[in-house]
Design a protein around this motif. Structure first.
Motif, PDB file in Angstrom:
ATOM      1  N   GLY A  18       0.789  -1.225   0.000  1.00 13.91           N
ATOM      2  CA  GLY A  18       0.000   0.000   0.000  1.00 13.91           C
ATOM      3  C   GLY A  18       0.817   1.268   0.000  1.00 13.91           C
ATOM      4  O   GLY A  18       0.276   2.370   0.148  1.00 13.91           O
ATOM      5  N   LEU A  19       2.153   1.162  -0.147  1.00 18.33           N
ATOM      6  CA  LEU A  19       3.004   2.354  -0.206  1.00 18.33           C
ATOM      7  C   LEU A  19       2.645   3.156  -1.462  1.00 18.33           C
ATOM      8  O   LEU A  19       2.637   2.616  -2.566  1.00 18.33           O
ATOM      9  N   PRO A  20       2.303   4.438  -1.309  1.00 21.44           N
ATOM     10  CA  PRO A  20       1.945   5.227  -2.487  1.00 21.44           C
ATOM     11  C   PRO A  20       3.167   5.523  -3.353  1.00 21.44           C
ATOM     12  O   PRO A  20       4.195   6.023  -2.861  1.00 21.44           O
ATOM     13  N   LEU A  21       3.053   5.196  -4.627  1.00 20.35           N
ATOM     14  CA  LEU A  21       4.100   5.444  -5.613  1.00 20.35           C
ATOM     15  C   LEU A  21       3.524   6.337  -6.696  1.00 20.35           C
ATOM     16  O   LEU A  21       2.346   6.235  -7.033  1.00 20.35           O
ATOM     17  N   GLU A  22       4.355   7.210  -7.232  1.00 22.66           N
ATOM     18  CA  GLU A  22       3.899   8.165  -8.242  1.00 22.66           C
ATOM     19  C   GLU A  22       4.707   8.002  -9.513  1.00 22.66           C
ATOM     20  O   GLU A  22       5.906   7.743  -9.475  1.00 22.66           O
ATOM     21  N   LEU A  23       4.043   8.183 -10.645  1.00 25.44           N
ATOM     22  CA  LEU A  23       4.716   8.355 -11.931  1.00 25.44           C
ATOM     23  C   LEU A  23       4.591   9.822 -12.283  1.00 25.44           C
ATOM     24  O   LEU A  23       3.492  10.381 -12.215  1.00 25.44           O
ATOM     25  N   TYR A  24       5.699  10.439 -12.646  1.00 29.12           N
ATOM     26  CA  TYR A  24       5.716  11.863 -12.965  1.00 29.12           C
ATOM     27  C   TYR A  24       6.389  12.030 -14.317  1.00 29.12           C
ATOM     28  O   TYR A  24       7.541  11.640 -14.498  1.00 29.12           O
TER      29      TYR A  24
END
Length: 127
Positions: A119-125
């Motif tokens: 559940g660790l939030p990961l982002e694509l930017y």
């Protein structure tokens, strides 16, 4: 004094599941894997591009961390991509659910979020 971020450390609840997620689904390359018998713990060094790495750890029975978007502490880990649409398509094809793509109102760049097996939030930017 501070030159750059050297690594980000993540403690997983299921080492094998998280190892497969970061290597097989996200495609990160293993730099080194070590089992530390005295701690009954793995440490997996994963390459992120040419400059950064993620240290993935396992520990017996790690406590859960509160997972609220605006909780105090590290908010999320962001990965830069060349094309957000292609990256989202690749993640979705591997069964990884992503949020709708949004545009950063300050930079005009596209981004989205997804989660790792814990559940660790990961982002694509988008670059």
């Amino acid at each position: 004094m501070l030159k750059r971020i050297h690594h980000v450390a993540i403690i997983s609840s299921d080492y094998q599941v998280s190892k497969a997620f970061y290597t097989e689904k996200l495609g990160l390359e293993i730099a080194e894997e070590t089992f530390r018998e005295e701690r009954n713990s793995y440490k997996l060094d994963l390459k992120v591009g040419d400059s950064y790495q993620i240290e993935l750890f396992s520990f017996p029975n790690p406590p859960e961390r509160p997972n609220k978007p605006e909780a105090r502490g590290l908010r999320h880990l962001a990965f830069e991509v060349d094309n957000i649409g292609e990256a989202v398509e690749m993640l979705n094809s591997k069964g990884i659910e992503t949020e709708p793509v949004r545009v950063d109102e300050l930079t005009g760049k596209a981004f989205t979020f997804f989660k790792d097996p814990d559940g660790l939030p990961l982002e694509l930017y988008e670059r």
